[in-house]
Design a protein around this motif. Structure first.
Motif, PDB file in Angstrom:
ATOM      1  N   ALA A  15       0.825  -1.208   0.000  1.00  0.00           N
ATOM      2  CA  ALA A  15       0.000   0.000   0.000  1.00  0.00           C
ATOM      3  C   ALA A  15       0.862   1.261   0.000  1.00  0.00           C
ATOM      4  CB  ALA A  15      -0.936  -0.008   1.203  1.00  0.00           C
ATOM      5  N   LYS A  16       1.964   1.239   0.741  1.00  0.00           N
ATOM      6  CA  LYS A  16       2.860   2.397   0.782  1.00  0.00           C
ATOM      7  C   LYS A  16       3.507   2.648  -0.578  1.00  0.00           C
ATOM      8  CE  LYS A  16       3.992   2.180   5.716  1.00  0.00           C
ATOM      9  NZ  LYS A  16       5.041   1.894   6.723  1.00  0.00           N
ATOM     10  N   ALA A  17       3.887   1.561  -1.262  1.00  0.00           N
ATOM     11  CA  ALA A  17       4.489   1.709  -2.589  1.00  0.00           C
ATOM     12  C   ALA A  17       3.490   2.316  -3.571  1.00  0.00           C
ATOM     13  CB  ALA A  17       4.963   0.345  -3.094  1.00  0.00           C
ATOM     14  N   ILE A  18       2.245   1.872  -3.508  1.00  0.00           N
ATOM     15  CA  ILE A  18       1.211   2.405  -4.399  1.00  0.00           C
ATOM     16  C   ILE A  18       0.935   3.867  -4.082  1.00  0.00           C
ATOM     17  CG2 ILE A  18      -1.208   2.199  -5.112  1.00  0.00           C
ATOM     18  CD1 ILE A  18      -0.953  -0.822  -4.486  1.00  0.00           C
ATOM     19  N   THR A  19       0.913   4.213  -2.794  1.00  0.00           N
ATOM     20  CA  THR A  19       0.700   5.607  -2.382  1.00  0.00           C
ATOM     21  C   THR A  19       1.817   6.499  -2.914  1.00  0.00           C
ATOM     22  OG1 THR A  19      -0.453   4.903  -0.378  1.00  0.00           O
ATOM     23  CG2 THR A  19       0.398   7.146  -0.406  1.00  0.00           C
ATOM     24  N   LYS A  20       3.061   6.020  -2.847  1.00  0.00           N
ATOM     25  CA  LYS A  20       4.197   6.775  -3.401  1.00  0.00           C
ATOM     26  C   LYS A  20       3.997   7.013  -4.901  1.00  0.00           C
ATOM     27  CE  LYS A  20       7.789   5.039  -0.240  1.00  0.00           C
ATOM     28  NZ  LYS A  20       9.022   4.218  -0.167  1.00  0.00           N
ATOM     29  N   ALA A  21       3.561   5.972  -5.589  1.00  0.00           N
ATOM     30  CA  ALA A  21       3.349   6.088  -7.036  1.00  0.00           C
ATOM     31  C   ALA A  21       2.269   7.115  -7.346  1.00  0.00           C
ATOM     32  CB  ALA A  21       2.962   4.723  -7.607  1.00  0.00           C
TER      33      ALA A  21
END
Length: 258
Positions: free
Chosen positions: A235-241
């Motif tokens: 979820a954090k990686a997607i939020t960064k994207a």
């Protein structure tokens, strides 16, 4: 188990080569059941990664050539190839579908359920668990970039996004890349196992407002799903994207969970 399968046919076939040839001619319903024996013998089932893996020695490759083509038709891809062995792996929804097909015959399923009762039957237990998983609809993480060409949205842990699609033949992959380039997308091409991968990098996505909008919509859905499943790192990686692409925040609750 592949060796035992050949032994079972003593008196019917003269050699393992005949067994392999006969097995390679099995239909769509019978071949997954035959594959079950290979998985229980020389394979591995990973429930967490939702994958099924088959490992065989190089000495078997010629003998089982027809069967390898059958594995590829099911969705297996060659992943690891060293001096002595080669591994074929199938993942995600295709692995779940294969597990369901393996246990589709009621007699086979009853046999595996009996095996699960044994204290050291970890592999049959994992196979049953994989078969019990829900198959997610295909295409939920893909977008149509140009007419007839859909690409998967791939997110790295760093928050970098790539669009990817694959073709078996090099000439088909080159044709897709050229179509994308003519449409104004600086697409790349690289080998990926037995396939060729066509990709569009993040800097290309950022330059196209309409493409960015499509990617953001997929990222929003991916974030909602991963947040609901408690996959914090993902979820954090997607939020960064989403932040890098300046995606609109349509669901603050899911973003807070990340």
């Amino acid at each position: 188990m592949w060796r035992l399968k050949a032994i079972d046919y003593k008196g019917v076939f003269e050699s393992k080569a005949e067994v392999a040839e006969a097995a390679s001619r099995l239909g769509d319903e019978e071949f997954p059941i035959f594959t079950l024996y290979a998985v229980l013998g020389d394979g591995d089932v990973n429930v967490k990664e939702k994958s099924v893996r088959l490992t065989m020695g190089h000495s078997k490759l010629e003998l089982w050539g027809g069967l390898i083509e059958g594995l590829r038709s099911l969705g297996f891809k060659k992943k690891d190839d060293n001096e002595y062995t080669v591994a074929y792996t199938i993942r995600s929804s295709k692995a779940i579908e294969l597990a369901k097909k393996m246990l589709g015959d009621s007699a086979i399923k009853t046999l595996v359920e009996d095996l699960v009762q044994l204290p050291d039957a970890e592999k049959p237990r994992r196979l049953m668990a994989l078969a019990g998983m829900e198959v997610k609809p295909l295409g939920r993480s893909s977008i149509e970039v140009i007419d007839g060409v859909s690409m998967n949205v791939h997110v790295r842990d760093s928050g970098t996004v790539e669009l990817r699609t694959w073709r078996k033949r090099l000439e088909d992959a080159v044709r897709i890349r050229e179509r994308l380039k003519r449409a104004g997308y600086d697409a790349g091409l690289r080998p990926s196992g037995d396939y060729f991968e066509i990709y569009i990098s993040m800097y290309v996505i950022e330059k196209d407002q309409e493409l960015t909008k499509k990617v953001c919509e997929v990222l929003r859905k991916m974030l909602e799903e991963t947040a609901s499943e408690g996959k914090e790192r993902r979820a954090k990686a997607i939020t960064k994207a989403m932040t890098k692409l300046n995606c609109p925040t349509q669901n603050p609750r899911t973003q807070n969970k990340a």
